[in-house]
Design an enzyme around this catalytic site. Sequence first.
Site, PDB file in Angstrom:
ATOM      1  N   ILE A 114       0.892  -1.169   0.000  1.00 20.59           N
ATOM      2  CA  ILE A 114       0.000   0.000   0.000  1.00 20.59           C
ATOM      3  C   ILE A 114       0.920   1.205   0.000  1.00 20.59           C
ATOM      4  O   ILE A 114       1.898   1.236   0.753  1.00 20.59           O
ATOM      5  CB  ILE A 114      -0.985  -0.003   1.197  1.00 20.59           C
ATOM      6  CG1 ILE A 114      -1.915   1.224   1.151  1.00 20.59           C
ATOM      7  CG2 ILE A 114      -0.278  -0.066   2.522  1.00 20.59           C
ATOM      8  CD1 ILE A 114      -3.135   1.106   2.062  1.00 20.59           C
ATOM      9  N   ALA A 115       0.662   2.159  -0.875  1.00 20.87           N
ATOM     10  CA  ALA A 115       1.590   3.283  -0.999  1.00 20.87           C
ATOM     11  C   ALA A 115       0.856   4.523  -1.487  1.00 20.87           C
ATOM     12  O   ALA A 115      -0.030   4.432  -2.328  1.00 20.87           O
ATOM     13  CB  ALA A 115       2.697   2.923  -1.996  1.00 20.87           C
ATOM     14  N   GLU A 148       2.580  -8.296   6.119  1.00 23.27           N
ATOM     15  CA  GLU A 148       3.840  -8.096   6.844  1.00 23.27           C
ATOM     16  C   GLU A 148       4.197  -6.626   6.772  1.00 23.27           C
ATOM     17  O   GLU A 148       3.935  -5.983   5.757  1.00 23.27           O
ATOM     18  CB  GLU A 148       5.010  -8.881   6.214  1.00 23.27           C
ATOM     19  CG  GLU A 148       5.010 -10.353   6.512  1.00 23.27           C
ATOM     20  CD  GLU A 148       4.308 -11.135   5.417  1.00 23.27           C
ATOM     21  OE1 GLU A 148       4.078 -10.548   4.330  1.00 23.27           O
ATOM     22  OE2 GLU A 148       3.979 -12.313   5.648  1.00 23.27           O
ATOM     23  N   ASN A 153       8.517   0.478  10.604  1.00 22.84           N
ATOM     24  CA  ASN A 153       7.517   1.284   9.890  1.00 22.84           C
ATOM     25  C   ASN A 153       6.282   1.541  10.766  1.00 22.84           C
ATOM     26  O   ASN A 153       5.202   0.988  10.563  1.00 22.84           O
ATOM     27  CB  ASN A 153       7.116   0.574   8.591  1.00 22.84           C
ATOM     28  CG  ASN A 153       6.312   1.473   7.663  1.00 22.84           C
ATOM     29  OD1 ASN A 153       5.898   2.559   8.047  1.00 22.84           O
ATOM     30  ND2 ASN A 153       6.086   1.002   6.442  1.00 22.84           N
ATOM     31  N   TYR A 160      -2.669   0.388  10.098  1.00 27.34           N
ATOM     32  CA  TYR A 160      -3.273  -0.949  10.219  1.00 27.34           C
ATOM     33  C   TYR A 160      -3.970  -1.124  11.576  1.00 27.34           C
ATOM     34  O   TYR A 160      -5.057  -1.689  11.657  1.00 27.34           O
ATOM     35  CB  TYR A 160      -2.209  -2.044  10.038  1.00 27.34           C
ATOM     36  CG  TYR A 160      -1.517  -1.994   8.696  1.00 27.34           C
ATOM     37  CD1 TYR A 160      -2.236  -1.833   7.526  1.00 27.34           C
ATOM     38  CD2 TYR A 160      -0.130  -2.130   8.591  1.00 27.34           C
ATOM     39  CE1 TYR A 160      -1.602  -1.779   6.288  1.00 27.34           C
ATOM     40  CE2 TYR A 160       0.509  -2.089   7.357  1.00 27.34           C
ATOM     41  CZ  TYR A 160      -0.234  -1.909   6.216  1.00 27.34           C
ATOM     42  OH  TYR A 160       0.392  -1.867   4.999  1.00 27.34           O
TER      43      TYR A 160
HETATM   44  C1  LIG Z   1       1.551   4.093   5.068  1.00 25.09           C
HETATM   45  C2  LIG Z   1       0.935   5.048   4.059  1.00 25.09           C
HETATM   46  C3  LIG Z   1       0.321   4.261   2.909  1.00 25.09           C
HETATM   47  C4  LIG Z   1      -0.179   5.866   4.774  1.00 25.09           C
HETATM   48  O1  LIG Z   1      -0.823   6.667   3.795  1.00 25.09           O
HETATM   49  P1  LIG Z   1      -1.415   8.117   4.125  1.00 25.09           P
HETATM   50  O2  LIG Z   1      -2.335   8.476   3.034  1.00 25.09           O
HETATM   51  O3  LIG Z   1      -0.308   9.067   4.423  1.00 25.09           O
HETATM   52  O4  LIG Z   1      -2.192   7.819   5.494  1.00 25.09           O
HETATM   53  P2  LIG Z   1      -3.543   8.496   5.992  1.00 25.09           P
HETATM   54  O5  LIG Z   1      -3.489   9.970   5.826  1.00 25.09           O
HETATM   55  O6  LIG Z   1      -4.699   7.770   5.374  1.00 25.09           O
HETATM   56  O7  LIG Z   1      -3.450   8.155   7.552  1.00 25.09           O
HETATM   57  C5  LIG Z   1      -4.175   7.117   8.144  1.00 25.09           C
HETATM   58  C6  LIG Z   1      -3.560   6.722   9.472  1.00 25.09           C
HETATM   59  O8  LIG Z   1      -2.230   6.238   9.265  1.00 25.09           O
HETATM   60  C7  LIG Z   1      -1.389   6.628  10.374  1.00 25.09           C
HETATM   61  N1  LIG Z   1      -0.378   7.562   9.891  1.00 25.09           N
HETATM   62  C8  LIG Z   1      -0.276   8.077   8.634  1.00 25.09           C
HETATM   63  N2  LIG Z   1       0.815   8.862   8.539  1.00 25.09           N
HETATM   64  C9  LIG Z   1       1.401   8.848   9.750  1.00 25.09           C
HETATM   65  C10 LIG Z   1       2.580   9.468  10.273  1.00 25.09           C
HETATM   66  N3  LIG Z   1       3.348  10.270   9.527  1.00 25.09           N
HETATM   67  N4  LIG Z   1       2.910   9.219  11.566  1.00 25.09           N
HETATM   68  C11 LIG Z   1       2.162   8.411  12.333  1.00 25.09           C
HETATM   69  N5  LIG Z   1       1.019   7.788  11.899  1.00 25.09           N
HETATM   70  C12 LIG Z   1       0.663   8.029  10.613  1.00 25.09           C
HETATM   71  C13 LIG Z   1      -2.320   7.301  11.358  1.00 25.09           C
HETATM   72  O9  LIG Z   1      -2.854   6.283  12.192  1.00 25.09           O
HETATM   73  C14 LIG Z   1      -3.395   7.857  10.458  1.00 25.09           C
HETATM   74  O10 LIG Z   1      -4.619   8.053  11.114  1.00 25.09           O
HETATM   75  P3  LIG Z   1      -4.904   9.479  11.829  1.00 25.09           P
HETATM   76  O11 LIG Z   1      -4.958  10.484  10.713  1.00 25.09           O
HETATM   77  O12 LIG Z   1      -6.223   9.285  12.513  1.00 25.09           O
HETATM   78  O13 LIG Z   1      -3.746   9.743  12.767  1.00 25.09           O
HETATM   79  C15 LIG Z   1       1.987   6.079   3.545  1.00 25.09           C
HETATM   80  O14 LIG Z   1       2.627   6.666   4.659  1.00 25.09           O
HETATM   81  C16 LIG Z   1       3.023   5.461   2.636  1.00 25.09           C
HETATM   82  O15 LIG Z   1       2.835   5.354   1.419  1.00 25.09           O
HETATM   83  N6  LIG Z   1       4.183   5.063   3.228  1.00 25.09           N
HETATM   84  C17 LIG Z   1       5.280   4.482   2.445  1.00 25.09           C
HETATM   85  C18 LIG Z   1       4.942   3.089   1.960  1.00 25.09           C
HETATM   86  C19 LIG Z   1       4.688   2.124   3.107  1.00 25.09           C
HETATM   87  O16 LIG Z   1       5.391   2.133   4.106  1.00 25.09           O
HETATM   88  N7  LIG Z   1       3.683   1.264   2.936  1.00 25.09           N
HETATM   89  C20 LIG Z   1       3.328   0.243   3.905  1.00 25.09           C
HETATM   90  C21 LIG Z   1       4.047  -1.025   3.618  1.00 25.09           C
HETATM   91  S1  LIG Z   1       3.596  -2.309   4.751  1.00 25.09           S
END
Ligand SMILES: CC(C)(COP(=O)(O)OP(=O)(O)OC[C@H]1O[C@@H](n2cnc3c(N)ncnc32)[C@H](O)[C@@H]1OP(=O)(O)O)[C@@H](O)C(=O)NCCC(=O)NCCS
Length: 224
Positions: A114-115, A148, A153, A160
């Site tokens: 997921i990204a 996983e 991270n 999750y």
């Molecule tokens: C993980 C990822 C997909 C989250 O996407 P996102 O669109 O930024 O996340 P959202 O805005 O939907 O946030 C949802 C929840 O994620 C968590 N979260 C997102 N960014 C966060 C941050 N910088 N720090 C802490 N928690 C965070 C929080 O629980 C958040 O809920 P909240 O807004 O109520 O606090 C994004 O950070 C990403 O692409 N990361 C790199 C790729 C990766 O690590 N993928 C997972 C592989 S297992």
Amino acid sequence: MPYYVRLMHQEDVAQITEIDREVFPTQWPPTNYQHELRNRLAHYIVACDDDKIADQLEVKVPSEKDLAWLAARLRRLFSRQRSSSNKLPPPVGHYIIGFTGFWVMAEEAHIINIAVREAYQRQGIGELLLISLIDLAIELKARIITLEVRVSNTTAQNLYTKYGFTQVGMRRGYYVDRGYNIDSREDGLLMSTQDITSAAFQAHLQQLKQALSEKWGSPLRKQI
Ligand SMILES: CC(C)(COP(=O)(O)OP(=O)(O)OC[C@H]1O[C@@H](n2cnc3c(N)ncnc32)[C@H](O)[C@@H]1OP(=O)(O)O)[C@@H](O)C(=O)NCCC(=O)NCCS
């Protein structure tokens, strides 16, 4: 909100690969999304931004064969549009801002990735993708979702956990990085949901959907 989700298509591969390289720069081996599209177990969802057009650079230059295929497709499309105007294909130049993919095996859906593009993070797009994945997994008759995630991270782990995943195991040295050293392989947490069709899980999911749509001030847009 200009953001919406739909299933991934062949023409999305260049943008998906670009996002993959941006957010998983060290991952080894890199995922081959052309192969994934042909994998019958795999299902991919993309999130798009209606307000932005994809760069010319991201669009593959078509060969003669592609152009013949496109002409045939357009002919089919226009003949179909006369009878069904609400089933349009994705617009040309649609800009992808995130994606997620999973495999379904028996009653288990396993998240592959997921990204979200860095410029679009922290707005709820990760949540929109995960919600869409859960809904599609249920349609595909899955009962649990597993994944996983790197122990380091915590961002993804927070996402999750918010959606009801809990740690159920640990995979030692699971992650191999580009140019890796065998001793520095990172451990992976194995996380899982409870039964995603259970009343308790669904009630929690409904609350989260409601909260996201209130935050955005509009209903969540899914074309799946
Ligand atoms: C993980 C990822 C997909 C989250 O996407 P996102 O669109 O930024 O996340 P959202 O805005 O939907 O946030 C949802 C929840 O994620 C968590 N979260 C997102 N960014 C966060 C941050 N910088 N720090 C802490 N928690 C965070 C929080 O629980 C958040 O809920 P909240 O807004 O109520 O606090 C994004 O950070 C990403 O692409 N990361 C790199 C790729 C990766 O690590 N993928 C997972 C592989 S297992």
